[in-house]
Design a protein around this motif. Structure first.
Motif, PDB file in Angstrom:
ATOM      1  N   LEU A  56      -9.297  14.619   3.612  1.00  0.00           N
ATOM      2  CA  LEU A  56      -9.692  13.346   3.009  1.00  0.00           C
ATOM      3  C   LEU A  56      -8.922  13.065   1.729  1.00  0.00           C
ATOM      4  CD1 LEU A  56     -13.531  13.307   3.639  1.00  0.00           C
ATOM      5  CD2 LEU A  56     -11.739  12.057   4.842  1.00  0.00           C
ATOM      6  N   TYR A  57      -8.647  14.110   0.940  1.00  0.00           N
ATOM      7  CA  TYR A  57      -7.828  13.943  -0.260  1.00  0.00           C
ATOM      8  C   TYR A  57      -6.470  13.345   0.111  1.00  0.00           C
ATOM      9  CZ  TYR A  57      -4.695  15.235  -4.071  1.00  0.00           C
ATOM     10  OH  TYR A  57      -3.738  15.210  -5.058  1.00  0.00           O
ATOM     11  N   TRP A  58      -5.840  13.928   1.137  1.00  0.00           N
ATOM     12  CA  TRP A  58      -4.502  13.469   1.516  1.00  0.00           C
ATOM     13  C   TRP A  58      -4.536  12.093   2.162  1.00  0.00           C
ATOM     14  CZ3 TRP A  58      -0.564  14.973  -0.887  1.00  0.00           C
ATOM     15  CH2 TRP A  58      -0.533  16.255  -1.435  1.00  0.00           C
ATOM     16  N   ARG A  59      -5.594  11.767   2.870  1.00  0.00           N
ATOM     17  CA  ARG A  59      -5.713  10.410   3.421  1.00  0.00           C
ATOM     18  C   ARG A  59      -5.816   9.388   2.283  1.00  0.00           C
ATOM     19  NH1 ARG A  59      -9.245   9.460   8.715  1.00  0.00           N
ATOM     20  NH2 ARG A  59      -7.649  10.082  10.205  1.00  0.00           N
ATOM     21  N   ARG A  60      -6.547   9.735   1.231  1.00  0.00           N
ATOM     22  CA  ARG A  60      -6.633   8.832   0.077  1.00  0.00           C
ATOM     23  C   ARG A  60      -5.271   8.689  -0.604  1.00  0.00           C
ATOM     24  NH1 ARG A  60     -11.567  11.910  -1.577  1.00  0.00           N
ATOM     25  NH2 ARG A  60     -13.219  10.974  -0.360  1.00  0.00           N
ATOM     26  N   THR A 115      -0.428   1.345  -0.786  1.00  0.00           N
ATOM     27  CA  THR A 115      -0.743   0.257  -1.704  1.00  0.00           C
ATOM     28  C   THR A 115       0.396   0.049  -2.699  1.00  0.00           C
ATOM     29  OG1 THR A 115      -3.108   0.701  -1.500  1.00  0.00           O
ATOM     30  CG2 THR A 115      -2.407  -0.557  -3.428  1.00  0.00           C
ATOM     31  N   LEU A 116       0.933   1.146  -3.220  1.00  0.00           N
ATOM     32  CA  LEU A 116       2.080   1.028  -4.136  1.00  0.00           C
ATOM     33  C   LEU A 116       3.268   0.357  -3.453  1.00  0.00           C
ATOM     34  CD1 LEU A 116       2.059   4.496  -5.935  1.00  0.00           C
ATOM     35  CD2 LEU A 116       1.670   2.272  -6.991  1.00  0.00           C
ATOM     36  N   ALA A 117       3.535   0.763  -2.214  1.00  0.00           N
ATOM     37  CA  ALA A 117       4.668   0.194  -1.485  1.00  0.00           C
ATOM     38  C   ALA A 117       4.449  -1.291  -1.190  1.00  0.00           C
ATOM     39  CB  ALA A 117       4.902   0.962  -0.189  1.00  0.00           C
ATOM     40  N   GLU A 118       3.218  -1.662  -0.870  1.00  0.00           N
ATOM     41  CA  GLU A 118       2.929  -3.073  -0.603  1.00  0.00           C
ATOM     42  C   GLU A 118       3.134  -3.935  -1.836  1.00  0.00           C
ATOM     43  OE1 GLU A 118      -1.069  -3.271   0.835  1.00  0.00           O
ATOM     44  OE2 GLU A 118      -0.552  -2.382   2.774  1.00  0.00           O
TER      45      GLU A 118
END
Length: 147
Positions: A56-60, A67-70
């Motif tokens: 879950l950490y890595w999915r976040r 989000t940064l790339a978007e």
């Protein structure tokens, strides 16, 4: 990935390890308290392992990178951000495949890290080298062609 392939990659964290950001360090001098010879560059170290509890950490983290790339000011920057995170994305995909073979994927996705955990459960003690996970071939998902 087959269960046998997942078992071959699996490491048991009941041997000594120490927490690292998003996983565990299994490099024994560091575990004993010595200084890290790689200047704590865990994500580029072959002694860095990921457990089911880290999924879950890595999915976040993946969501953050997307989000940064978007929000990147141009396509070149977005492409760069995607390329930097791509090895990690492969490792996350590999972790999910390996956990599915062990029947632990649903448990890893349901893990609530805000509550006390049983650290001796396989979700915590079974881990895989991040470099091995990133190297899992995506062609395994394709059905075999028959003539």
């Amino acid at each position: 990935m087959t269960k046998a392939e997942a078992e071959a990659m699996a490491l048991d964290l009941t041997r000594r390890s120490t927490p690292a950001e998003g996983g565990f360090c299994t490099f024994q001098p560091v575990v004993r308290g010595d200084a890290c010879p790689r200047n704590m560059d865990c994500h580029n170290c072959d002694k860095f392992v990921m457990s089911a509890a880290d999924l879950l950490y890595w999915r976040r983290k993946a969501e953050q990178w997307h989000t940064l790339a978007e929000r990147a000011p141009d396509d070149a920057t977005a492409d760069y951000l995607h390329s930097v995170f791509e090895p990690t994305a492969r490792a996350i995909d590999g972790l999910e495949k390996a956990l599915a073979e062990f029947g632990l994927l649903d448990g890893a996705l349901a893990l609530d890290l805000r509550r006390p955990q049983d650290y001796f459960h396989r979700l915590w003690s079974l881990a895989f080298r991040a470099s091995d996970l990133a190297g899992i071939d995506d062609d395994d998902d394709q059905p075999e062609e028959t003539e």
